[in-house]
Design a protein around this motif. Structure first.
Motif, mmCIF file in Angstrom:
data_model
loop_
_atom_site.group_PDB
_atom_site.id
_atom_site.type_symbol
_atom_site.label_atom_id
_atom_site.label_comp_id
_atom_site.label_asym_id
_atom_site.label_seq_id
_atom_site.Cartn_x
_atom_site.Cartn_y
_atom_site.Cartn_z
ATOM 1 N N ALA A 84 0.654 -1.626 0.118
ATOM 2 C CA ALA A 84 -0.049 0.285 -0.121
ATOM 3 C C ALA A 84 0.749 1.052 0.356
ATOM 4 O O ALA A 84 1.549 1.576 0.504
ATOM 5 C CB ALA A 84 -0.920 0.115 0.964
ATOM 6 N N SER A 85 0.022 2.716 -0.206
ATOM 7 C CA SER A 85 0.344 3.729 -0.045
ATOM 8 C C SER A 85 0.978 4.186 1.479
ATOM 9 O O SER A 85 0.428 3.668 1.890
ATOM 10 C CB SER A 85 0.374 4.743 -0.807
ATOM 11 O OG SER A 85 -0.211 4.611 -2.351
ATOM 12 N N ASP A 100 -1.262 20.374 2.252
ATOM 13 C CA ASP A 100 -0.592 18.939 3.359
ATOM 14 C C ASP A 100 0.174 17.847 2.278
ATOM 15 O O ASP A 100 1.277 17.703 2.981
ATOM 16 C CB ASP A 100 -1.213 18.739 4.702
ATOM 17 C CG ASP A 100 -2.282 19.854 4.671
ATOM 18 O OD1 ASP A 100 -0.851 20.474 5.117
ATOM 19 O OD2 ASP A 100 -3.242 20.083 5.381
ATOM 20 N N LEU A 101 -0.201 17.099 1.347
ATOM 21 C CA LEU A 101 -0.144 16.132 0.996
ATOM 22 C C LEU A 101 0.910 17.098 0.081
ATOM 23 O O LEU A 101 2.148 15.812 0.402
ATOM 24 C CB LEU A 101 -1.601 15.901 -0.302
ATOM 25 C CG LEU A 101 -2.966 14.665 0.588
ATOM 26 C CD1 LEU A 101 -3.326 14.598 -0.232
ATOM 27 C CD2 LEU A 101 -2.102 13.710 1.357
ATOM 28 N N THR A 102 0.687 17.839 -0.512
ATOM 29 C CA THR A 102 2.190 17.916 -1.950
ATOM 30 C C THR A 102 3.365 18.396 -0.640
ATOM 31 O O THR A 102 4.544 17.843 -0.717
ATOM 32 C CB THR A 102 1.731 19.313 -2.418
ATOM 33 O OG1 THR A 102 0.768 18.579 -3.466
ATOM 34 C CG2 THR A 102 2.750 19.483 -3.168
ATOM 35 N N HIS A 106 3.941 13.532 -1.213
ATOM 36 C CA HIS A 106 3.045 12.473 -2.267
ATOM 37 C C HIS A 106 2.538 13.298 -3.242
ATOM 38 O O HIS A 106 2.169 14.843 -3.964
ATOM 39 C CB HIS A 106 1.319 12.343 -1.369
ATOM 40 C CG HIS A 106 1.473 11.843 -0.478
ATOM 41 N ND1 HIS A 106 1.527 10.128 0.062
ATOM 42 C CD2 HIS A 106 1.712 12.482 1.346
ATOM 43 C CE1 HIS A 106 2.219 9.924 1.055
ATOM 44 N NE2 HIS A 106 2.239 11.203 2.564
ATOM 45 N N GLN A 107 2.839 12.792 -4.284
ATOM 46 C CA GLN A 107 1.872 12.258 -5.454
ATOM 47 C C GLN A 107 -0.043 13.226 -5.617
ATOM 48 O O GLN A 107 -0.423 11.424 -5.566
ATOM 49 C CB GLN A 107 2.378 11.696 -6.935
ATOM 50 C CG GLN A 107 3.422 11.388 -7.616
ATOM 51 C CD GLN A 107 4.444 12.310 -7.839
ATOM 52 O OE1 GLN A 107 3.824 13.287 -8.576
ATOM 53 N NE2 GLN A 107 5.405 13.593 -7.483
ATOM 54 N N GLY A 147 -1.653 7.507 -6.120
ATOM 55 C CA GLY A 147 -2.357 6.623 -6.464
ATOM 56 C C GLY A 147 -3.525 5.918 -6.434
ATOM 57 O O GLY A 147 -4.014 5.017 -7.246
ATOM 58 N N GLU A 148 -3.749 6.091 -5.014
ATOM 59 C CA GLU A 148 -5.191 5.417 -4.118
ATOM 60 C C GLU A 148 -5.744 6.560 -3.930
ATOM 61 O O GLU A 148 -5.239 7.838 -3.383
ATOM 62 C CB GLU A 148 -3.893 5.020 -2.793
ATOM 63 C CG GLU A 148 -3.664 3.677 -3.505
ATOM 64 C CD GLU A 148 -3.512 2.955 -2.388
ATOM 65 O OE1 GLU A 148 -4.299 2.683 -1.674
ATOM 66 O OE2 GLU A 148 -2.229 1.153 -2.419
ATOM 67 N N PRO A 149 -7.094 6.304 -3.689
ATOM 68 C CA PRO A 149 -8.229 7.288 -2.963
ATOM 69 C C PRO A 149 -7.742 7.040 -1.927
ATOM 70 O O PRO A 149 -7.544 6.523 -1.383
ATOM 71 C CB PRO A 149 -9.488 7.097 -3.977
ATOM 72 C CG PRO A 149 -9.280 6.142 -4.841
ATOM 73 C CD PRO A 149 -7.691 5.631 -4.190
#
Length: 248
Positions: A84-85, A100-102, A106-107, A147-149
């Motif tokens: 998993a991611s 926050d994710l960037t 994270h992509q 790539g994961e929701p």
């Protein structure tokens, strides 16, 4: 994704007091967290693992399930066992999920699922603290990390300040509001948890009734005007909130 599933090199100490499934899980976890197994790698199934390591099938199954419970792998019918991611940990701050994710490396991808502008119902008007019938924009976005929701986000915004469809697929809501001179200043937020509906589980790539984190947030500008109301759900297997506590 490789055609041949990865078969990890695992040494089992049968004289150890530590259960065999835990030894297998520990070795695999180390390969995922510190070693050569990137997200998306397909791992051999429990039947192959049990035969190769000379353990019972329930032992192999328990090892893989313990990794799934930690969010390190996903096990889906037809897809197999996949690394998993990384788990997303988000600070409890007044910021956008995209930012926050960037910032965490994270992509990120955003899919605008719904977008409509119409008069507010009584409930929507109460959430935005406007008169019923005021033009509002309602939107739903599916946000993915690596790539994961990761989250399904519903937002209500006064139509007079709402970004366009195209803008919302490229940038975070708060960043877009700031470009319009509308600065998020304070917010009220309630964090909760519940089980996913069948439709939500399908959208987020989870099983029905999987655990979800929920966040309901009302955001205000410096004048006290409500600039957005958000009702968001997050995959508990991939997402958590972090906060700092201080003594009084």
């Amino acid at each position: 994704m490789p055609d041949t599933p990865f078969q990890p090199e695992i040494t089992i100490d049968r004289s150890s007091d530590r259960p065999l499934y835990a030894q297998i899980a520990d070795s695999l976890a180390a390969l995922i967290l510190d070693g050569p197994l990137p997200p998306g790698t397909r791992i051999e199934d429990e039947v192959s693992m049990a035969k190769r390591l000379e353990v019972s099938r329930p032992t192999a199954r328990q090892a893989l399930q313990s990794l799934a419970d930690r969010g390190l792998i996903s096990r889906r019918r037809g897809a197999g066992t996949i690394v998993a991611s990384p788990h997303v940990r988000r600070p409890m701050e007044l910021s956008s999920l995209l930012s926050d994710l960037t910032a965490a490396g994270h992509q990120v991808e955003t899919k605008l699922v719904e977008y409509e502008t119409r008069p507010a119902s009584e409930e929507e008007a109460a959430q935005l603290e406007v008169d019923p019938g005021t033009e509002i924009t309602r939107l739903r976005r599916l946000r993915s990390a690596d790539g994961e929701p990761i989250a399904l986000m519903d937002n209500l915004i006064p139509a007079s300040i709402a970004p366009s469809r195209e803008e919302l697929e490229q940038s975070g809501l708060y960043d877009l509001l700031r470009t319009r001179g509308i600065i998020p200043a304070t917010a009220k937020q309630v964090i909760g948890a519940r089980n996913a509906t069948a439709k939500e589980a399908e959208a987020l790539g989870e099983k029905r009734r999987a655990a979800l984190l929920t966040a309901k947030r009302t955001t205000y500008d410096a004048t006290g005007r409500v600039i957005e109301y958000g009702d968001h759900i997050y995959r508990a297997s991939r997402y958590s909130f972090e906060t700092s506590l201080f003594t009084g």
